[in-house]
Design a protein around this motif. Structure first.
Motif, PDB file in Angstrom:
ATOM      1  N   VAL A 159       0.803  -1.218   0.000  1.00  0.00           N
ATOM      2  CA  VAL A 159       0.000   0.000   0.000  1.00  0.00           C
ATOM      3  C   VAL A 159       0.845   1.282   0.000  1.00  0.00           C
ATOM      4  N   GLY A 160       2.067   1.194   0.521  1.00  0.00           N
ATOM      5  CA  GLY A 160       2.917   2.384   0.610  1.00  0.00           C
ATOM      6  C   GLY A 160       3.239   2.991  -0.749  1.00  0.00           C
ATOM      7  N   GLY A 161       3.329   2.155  -1.791  1.00  0.00           N
ATOM      8  CA  GLY A 161       3.709   2.637  -3.118  1.00  0.00           C
ATOM      9  C   GLY A 161       2.722   3.663  -3.662  1.00  0.00           C
ATOM     10  N   PRO A 162       1.463   3.245  -3.877  1.00  0.00           N
ATOM     11  CA  PRO A 162       0.490   4.210  -4.398  1.00  0.00           C
ATOM     12  C   PRO A 162       0.282   5.417  -3.476  1.00  0.00           C
ATOM     13  N   LYS A 163       0.375   5.212  -2.185  1.00  0.00           N
ATOM     14  CA  LYS A 163       0.153   6.339  -1.261  1.00  0.00           C
ATOM     15  C   LYS A 163       1.318   7.324  -1.309  1.00  0.00           C
ATOM     16  N   LEU A 164       2.526   6.797  -1.472  1.00  0.00           N
ATOM     17  CA  LEU A 164       3.685   7.686  -1.582  1.00  0.00           C
ATOM     18  C   LEU A 164       3.596   8.498  -2.874  1.00  0.00           C
ATOM     19  N   LYS A 165       3.154   7.828  -3.936  1.00  0.00           N
ATOM     20  CA  LYS A 165       3.005   8.513  -5.222  1.00  0.00           C
ATOM     21  C   LYS A 165       2.056   9.703  -5.074  1.00  0.00           C
ATOM     22  N   GLU A 174       8.922  19.980  -8.043  1.00  0.00           N
ATOM     23  CA  GLU A 174       9.960  21.012  -7.883  1.00  0.00           C
ATOM     24  C   GLU A 174      10.610  20.915  -6.500  1.00  0.00           C
ATOM     25  N   ASN A 175       9.937  20.195  -5.564  1.00  0.00           N
ATOM     26  CA  ASN A 175      10.480  20.066  -4.204  1.00  0.00           C
ATOM     27  C   ASN A 175      11.050  18.689  -3.885  1.00  0.00           C
ATOM     28  N   LEU A 176      10.561  17.676  -4.568  1.00  0.00           N
ATOM     29  CA  LEU A 176      11.021  16.314  -4.259  1.00  0.00           C
ATOM     30  C   LEU A 176      10.753  15.373  -5.429  1.00  0.00           C
ATOM     31  N   ASP A 177      11.793  14.642  -5.806  1.00  0.00           N
ATOM     32  CA  ASP A 177      11.631  13.576  -6.796  1.00  0.00           C
ATOM     33  C   ASP A 177      11.829  12.250  -6.094  1.00  0.00           C
ATOM     34  N   VAL A 178      10.899  11.337  -6.278  1.00  0.00           N
ATOM     35  CA  VAL A 178      11.071  10.005  -5.699  1.00  0.00           C
ATOM     36  C   VAL A 178      10.833   8.978  -6.796  1.00  0.00           C
ATOM     37  N   VAL A 179      11.728   8.030  -6.925  1.00  0.00           N
ATOM     38  CA  VAL A 179      11.491   6.910  -7.836  1.00  0.00           C
ATOM     39  C   VAL A 179      10.941   5.776  -6.977  1.00  0.00           C
ATOM     40  N   ILE A 180       9.782   5.241  -7.354  1.00  0.00           N
ATOM     41  CA  ILE A 180       9.201   4.144  -6.577  1.00  0.00           C
ATOM     42  C   ILE A 180       9.366   2.844  -7.354  1.00  0.00           C
ATOM     43  N   VAL A 181       9.971   1.856  -6.709  1.00  0.00           N
ATOM     44  CA  VAL A 181      10.128   0.528  -7.325  1.00  0.00           C
ATOM     45  C   VAL A 181       9.421  -0.510  -6.455  1.00  0.00           C
ATOM     46  N   LYS A 182       9.276  -1.735  -6.962  1.00  0.00           N
ATOM     47  CA  LYS A 182       8.505  -2.771  -6.248  1.00  0.00           C
ATOM     48  C   LYS A 182       7.142  -2.185  -5.898  1.00  0.00           C
ATOM     49  N   ASN A 183       6.469  -1.751  -6.935  1.00  0.00           N
ATOM     50  CA  ASN A 183       5.216  -1.022  -6.730  1.00  0.00           C
ATOM     51  C   ASN A 183       4.086  -1.685  -7.492  1.00  0.00           C
ATOM     52  N   ASP A 184       4.027  -3.007  -7.426  1.00  0.00           N
ATOM     53  CA  ASP A 184       2.949  -3.731  -8.096  1.00  0.00           C
ATOM     54  C   ASP A 184       1.993  -4.285  -7.037  1.00  0.00           C
ATOM     55  N   VAL A 185       0.875  -3.597  -6.855  1.00  0.00           N
ATOM     56  CA  VAL A 185      -0.075  -4.059  -5.828  1.00  0.00           C
ATOM     57  C   VAL A 185      -1.134  -4.990  -6.420  1.00  0.00           C
ATOM     58  N   THR A 186      -0.987  -5.330  -7.702  1.00  0.00           N
ATOM     59  CA  THR A 186      -2.008  -6.164  -8.340  1.00  0.00           C
ATOM     60  C   THR A 186      -1.689  -7.658  -8.241  1.00  0.00           C
ATOM     61  N   ALA A 187      -0.424  -7.989  -8.045  1.00  0.00           N
ATOM     62  CA  ALA A 187      -0.060  -9.408  -7.939  1.00  0.00           C
ATOM     63  C   ALA A 187       0.108  -9.748  -6.460  1.00  0.00           C
ATOM     64  N   ALA A 188      -0.925 -10.380  -5.889  1.00  0.00           N
ATOM     65  CA  ALA A 188      -0.987 -10.600  -4.441  1.00  0.00           C
ATOM     66  C   ALA A 188       0.293 -11.214  -3.876  1.00  0.00           C
ATOM     67  N   GLU A 189       0.871 -12.162  -4.599  1.00  0.00           N
ATOM     68  CA  GLU A 189       1.993 -12.932  -4.054  1.00  0.00           C
ATOM     69  C   GLU A 189       3.289 -12.122  -3.960  1.00  0.00           C
TER      70      GLU A 189
END
Ligand code: NG1
Ligand code: ZN
Length: 539
Positions: free
Chosen positions: A223-229, A238-253
């Motif tokens: 859940v942290g991925g989409p919420k961080l986005k 202009e204030n913060l760039d974040v690259v989010i990886v391991k952000n697939d919440v559709t594959a339960a496993e």
């Protein structure tokens, strides 16, 4: 029996029969609430609904939170925990009721337990009851929500479903709802309100500072991925760039699989498949985004972990420096557990001269100890923690008359930190912003942050024993008093290693005991952990 009581008794019986308790299963409300296989939790969550309703009625209709999550645990697990009105963990005395409700053998027993609480605490069943709830991204979540709703319906409880949230977001919402009409409302009681509060505070704290060079966040496919986005949108690129990886919440496993804060901390290595650039900052969240750890690699690709102890030290030194510049006199303390690396405790007490309190594992203990300081920094080594500002601290800062721009700026930064840092519970997203803000203030990268002290090599081992309840400790879990005779053997082993330290305690969340060991070298730490673990195997 009064009419309302009769009605509730019959509704509870009716709904409970749709949510039967699995036979032969014993449930315990532990440090993380109830936590086990999602498929075993239906009756438990229904019954938690009953208890949440009573808790709200007992507290004159204040809103209680219910979070459905199993945090860093595997995808098939799930869990449920209650949140008290100020966004705190459920009061300890109610944990026993939770356990009793969950274990009631029949519908009649459940009704009996329910009315035992009603009578012994003199709860007025005709008063209002309000509950809000959320869940993480696990597949078993929606069905458990249905069970919870049945529990709330059967007790005539008003509820709001906040759907998918991080655990700390729900804590924020609970506190915001209950302080709406107070002189100091905590925030707007919505997910947007949460983003606005954090984003605004971040902009104040980092005002006129350059943007952080780079940060990549492993969201553990939770859940942290989409919420961080979403949060980053409010902050602005202009204030913060974040690259989010391991952000697939559709594959339960994929949740927490070979990734996330717990994996990185316990394995002391990078999430699988991540190839960092040397000296750039990386972070990993856990499955409900209440824990975060940071790390980087050097030019030899050696992995360097910046865990909860490193975050606590960074935060304490920053706050201490701001207080020194401002001239405001407030006491700052750090709360740790026995799992804190020995080097961090030495650094805090000897170099920073900040007092350290050690409590048993479990954030409720750390939280309460942190409340005893004007500004209390608490972190578990695994990256769960926050910084609490007491009302005295806030009043003192608000009424302080600065005599220079430097003093004014330090006071404004401290006040904005109080908004930036989640005051209810450890929050990975809030802690991420805190760390970034401090690094841009200091113009530091991860390596400069890491220089404060060098971790002693350490090892955490999980050992399955016949009965973990036979393991009893004292002195904030650092001394094993039962089984009798084991601690002296551990002491003798520890003496053989330079800077050696080791302790054993029963896990509060898993059916096992944990062995922690640290020593001057990697080999020695591993060997000490192994020897202590072997000692337990026969028990
Ligand atoms: P247990 O299983 O009691 O060790 C673990 C963590 C705690 C805490 C809880 C709740 C360690 C050694 N223990 O507890 O710090 O986070 O889970 O999630 O990290
Ligand atoms: Zn968590």
């Amino acid at each position: 029996m009064a009419e309302i009581a009769q009605l509730q008794a019959s509704e509870i019986r009716k709904y409970s029969s749709i949510h039967p308790r699995p036979a032969d299963q014993k449930f315990t409300y532990g440090t993380a609430g109830f936590r086990l296989l999602g498929s075993l939790l239906d009756s438990v969550v229904f019954r938690v609904g009953l208890l949440a309703s009573l808790r709200s009625r007992k507290l004159d209709g204040q809103t209680i939170g219910v979070m459905i999550t199993a945090s860093h645990n595997p995808p098939d697990d799930n869990g449920v925990k209650l949140i008290d009105p100020q966004g705190e963990m459920l009061e300890a005395s109610w944990e026993t009721y939770a356990t009793k409700f969950a274990n009631a053998a029949s519908e009649d027993d459940l009704v009996k337990e329910y009315f035992n609480v009603v009578e012994s605490l003199r709860i007025n069943l005709s008063g209002p009851a309000r509950v809000v709830f959320g869940r993480d991204t696990r597949a078993s979540g929606p069905a458990l929500v249905s069970a919870l709703k049945d529990g709330l319906r059967s007790t005539d409880t008003k509820f709001t479903d906040y759907r998918i949230l991080t655990t700390p977001q729900l804590h924020y919402i609970v506190k915001s709802i209950n302080t709406q009409n107070s002189p100091v409302p905590y925030g707007k009681p919505s997910e947007e309100g949460y983003y606005e509060k954090l984003a605004n505070a971040f902009k104040v704290v980092t005002k006129s500072k350059p943007k952080l060079a780079s940060i990549t966040v492993d969201a553990a496919n939770g859940v942290g991925g989409p919420k961080l986005k979403e949060l980053v949108k409010y902050i602005g690129s202009e204030n913060l760039d974040v690259v989010i990886v391991k952000n697939d919440v559709t594959a339960a496993e994929k949740l927490n699989n070979q990734a996330g804060a717990d994996f990185v901390k316990t394995q002391q290595k990078l999430p699988t498949g991540l190839h960092p650039k040397p000296y750039e900052l990386y972070a990993s969240l856990d499955g409900d985004a209440d824990r975060i750890v940071f790390y980087y690699i050097d030019e030899t690709e050696k992995f360097h972990l910046l865990d909860g102890d490193k975050i606590a030290s960074l935060a304490a030194s920053f706050i201490r420096d701001l207080l020194a510049v401002s001239g405001v006199e407030l006491d700052v303390g750090v709360v740790q557990t026995a799992y804190a690396n020995g080097s961090s405790s030495t650094y805090l007490t000897d170099i920073l001269k900040v007092p350290v309190t050690v409590t048993p594992t479990g954030v409720k203990h750390l939280h309460h100890a942190a409340q005893l300081y004007d500004i209390g920094v608490y972190f578990e080594a695994n990256g769960h923690g926050t910084v609490l500002f007491s009302s005295n601290a806030v009043k003192t800062l608000e009424s302080f008359e600065a005599h220079s721009p430097g003093q004014q700026s330090a006071v404004s930064t401290l006040l904005a930190l109080q908004d930036l840092i989640n005051q209810t519970v450890g929050d990975a997203l809030s802690d991420l912003l805190l760390v970034v803000a401090i690094l841009v203030h200091k113009a530091w990268g991860p390596q400069e942050w890491d220089l404060a002290y060098t971790d002693l090599p350490n090892r955490l081992v999980r050992v399955v024993v016949k009965d973990r309840h036979a393991f009893k400790t004292e002195n904030a879990e650092r001394k094993l008093v039962e089984p009798v005779g084991v601690q002296p053997i551990i002491d003798d082993l520890v003496k053989k290693y330079k800077n050696g330290r080791s302790f054993v305690r029963a896990s509060g969340t898993e059916d096992a005991v944990r062995v922690y060991a640290e020593a001057a070298t990697r080999l020695e730490a591993d060997e000490l952990a192994l020897k202590v673990s072997e000692l337990l195997k026969g028990l």
